[in-house]
Design an enzyme around this catalytic site. Structure first.
Site, PDB file in Angstrom:
ATOM      1  NE  ARG A  19     -10.504  -5.262   0.487  1.00  0.00           N
ATOM      2  CZ  ARG A  19      -9.667  -4.552   1.264  1.00  0.00           C
ATOM      3  NH1 ARG A  19      -9.872  -3.674   1.446  1.00  0.00           N
ATOM      4  NH2 ARG A  19      -9.099  -4.436  -0.195  1.00  0.00           N
ATOM      5  CD  GLN A  62     -12.684  -2.496  -0.739  1.00  0.00           C
ATOM      6  OE1 GLN A  62     -12.021  -1.834   0.057  1.00  0.00           O
ATOM      7  NE2 GLN A  62     -14.460  -2.863  -0.396  1.00  0.00           N
ATOM      8  NE  ARG A  72      -4.255   0.495   1.660  1.00  0.00           N
ATOM      9  CZ  ARG A  72      -5.018   0.733   2.406  1.00  0.00           C
ATOM     10  NH1 ARG A  72      -5.347   1.270   3.763  1.00  0.00           N
ATOM     11  NH2 ARG A  72      -6.374  -0.191   2.008  1.00  0.00           N
ATOM     12  CG  ASP A  80     -13.504   6.001  -0.696  1.00  0.00           C
ATOM     13  OD1 ASP A  80     -13.563   5.483   0.502  1.00  0.00           O
ATOM     14  OD2 ASP A  80     -12.748   6.000  -1.189  1.00  0.00           O
ATOM     15  CB  CYS A 111     -13.899   0.597   0.885  1.00  0.00           C
ATOM     16  SG  CYS A 111     -12.990   2.134   0.530  1.00  0.00           S
ATOM     17  CG  HIS A 157      -8.705   0.330  -2.438  1.00  0.00           C
ATOM     18  ND1 HIS A 157      -7.728  -0.920  -2.572  1.00  0.00           N
ATOM     19  CD2 HIS A 157      -9.114   0.867  -1.998  1.00  0.00           C
ATOM     20  CE1 HIS A 157      -7.930  -0.987  -0.877  1.00  0.00           C
ATOM     21  NE2 HIS A 157      -9.070  -0.626  -0.752  1.00  0.00           N
TER      22      HIS A 157
END
Ligand code: CP
Ligand code: NVA
Length: 309
Positions: free
Chosen positions: A293, A138, A108, A227, A267, A135
């Protein structure tokens, strides 16, 4: 061996294969504990090295459980404890060591260039655990969640995004093209996707429409995604940006424009872009979304290791 960095660079049939495998694996695990290992332990003896240059709760935990459930193990490095971050060691040398000691690297990062640099020098797969522009893990998992809940191929559904033009939206746009689903984006004009993304949309036969009005963007929606307005490391005047988004809140009134059985996905972590009475309503499936996930990342790992059935 395969890398997993951006959805737009992965063939649609491979993305579909990952989702199909995740469905099977999730079904098989219904009575198992978190740390019980999948039949056949397909990644027995493999080490996933992960590193987070930005905060993470879900990605960290889900990758840990994912590799463990496949029979392997995970090690998390702290970037501030490596020589790399202090300027003394190159990405090339760091990558060589990671490749010799580990079997896959999940990063990340604050820098898309860094991901590409690592990819160039690693001889093991690299997985993007969130970057400024993407992402991917995700959003692939979110496609899985949508199909699981709606019991339909995502190509048959109307998906809406209300929020900033950020990494998650970029990946959702790529997913819309790969999985051929209708995507309505609602965001203030000032925060529309950038030129590169708009060109990518234009170049590909797509079903993506941009609105500067949240209501128009959610009419007939089966799924509303959102988000945080302010992402990690978003160097903006926060007060001003939040002000621009004042008409882009997910509240009960907005939900009335969507289909009755519309679901809300996010998310996480959340900000104040969604009202509590939507977030905690039956429409909201955010906890199922987060947990999925683990399942999808397991199949992503298998894809990277060339072990997808
Ligand atoms: N959604 C997500 O990536 O969460 P974390 O930042 O907690 O990993
Ligand atoms: N867009 C958000 C996603 C967090 C998981 C961010 O980059 O901060």
């Amino acid at each position: 061996m395969k890398h997993f960095i951006n959805l737009k660079d992965i063939p649609a049939k491979d993305l579909r294969k990952i989702i199909t495998d995740a469905k099977k694996r999730k079904n098989f695990r219904q009575k198992l504990n978190n740390l019980d290992i999948d039949k056949g332990a397909p990644l027995k003896g493999k080490l996933l090295i992960q590193m987070f240059e930005k905060s993470s709760l879900r990605t960290r935990l889900s990758f840990y459980l994912a590799i463990r459930q496949l029979g392997g193990s995970a090690l998390t490095l702290r970037p501030d404890e490596l020589h790399l971050s202090k300027g003394g060691e190159t990405i090339e040398d760091t990558a060589k060591i990671l490749s010799n000691f580990g079997d896959a690297f999940m990063l990340r990062t604050n820098s898309d260039t860094k991901l590409e640099e690592f990819k160039k020098h690693l001889s093991i797969p690299i997985i993007n655990g969130l970057s400024p522009s993407s992402h991917a893990t995700q959003v692939l998992s979110d496609v899985f969640t949508v199909e699981e809940i709606k019991k339909k191929a995502i190509s048959k559904l109307n998906i809406s995004w209300i929020g900033d033009s950020n990494n998650v939206l970029n990946s959702l746009i790529a997913a819309s093209i790969k999985f051929s689903f209708k995507l309505n984006i609602g965001c203030p004009r000032k925060y529309q996707p950038n030129k590169n993304i708009l060109n990518y949309i234009k170049k590909n036969k797509n079903k993506i429409t941009l609105y500067n009005d949240a209501k128009k963007a959610v009419i007939g929606a089966d799924v509303i995604f959102s988000d945080k307005v302010i992402s990690m490391n978003d160097k903006v005047n926060k007060t001003k940006k939040l002000y621009h988004f004042k008409n882009f809140k997910i509240n009960k009134k907005l939900l009335n424009y969507a289909k009755k059985d519309c679901i809300f996905l996010h998310c996480l972590p959340r900000g104040n872009e969604v009202d509590e009475n939507v977030f905690s309503s039956n429409h909201s499936k955010v906890w199922q979304q987060a947990l999925n996930r683990v399942h999808v990342q397991k199949s992503i790992l298998l894809y990277c290791f060339g072990k997808l059935r």
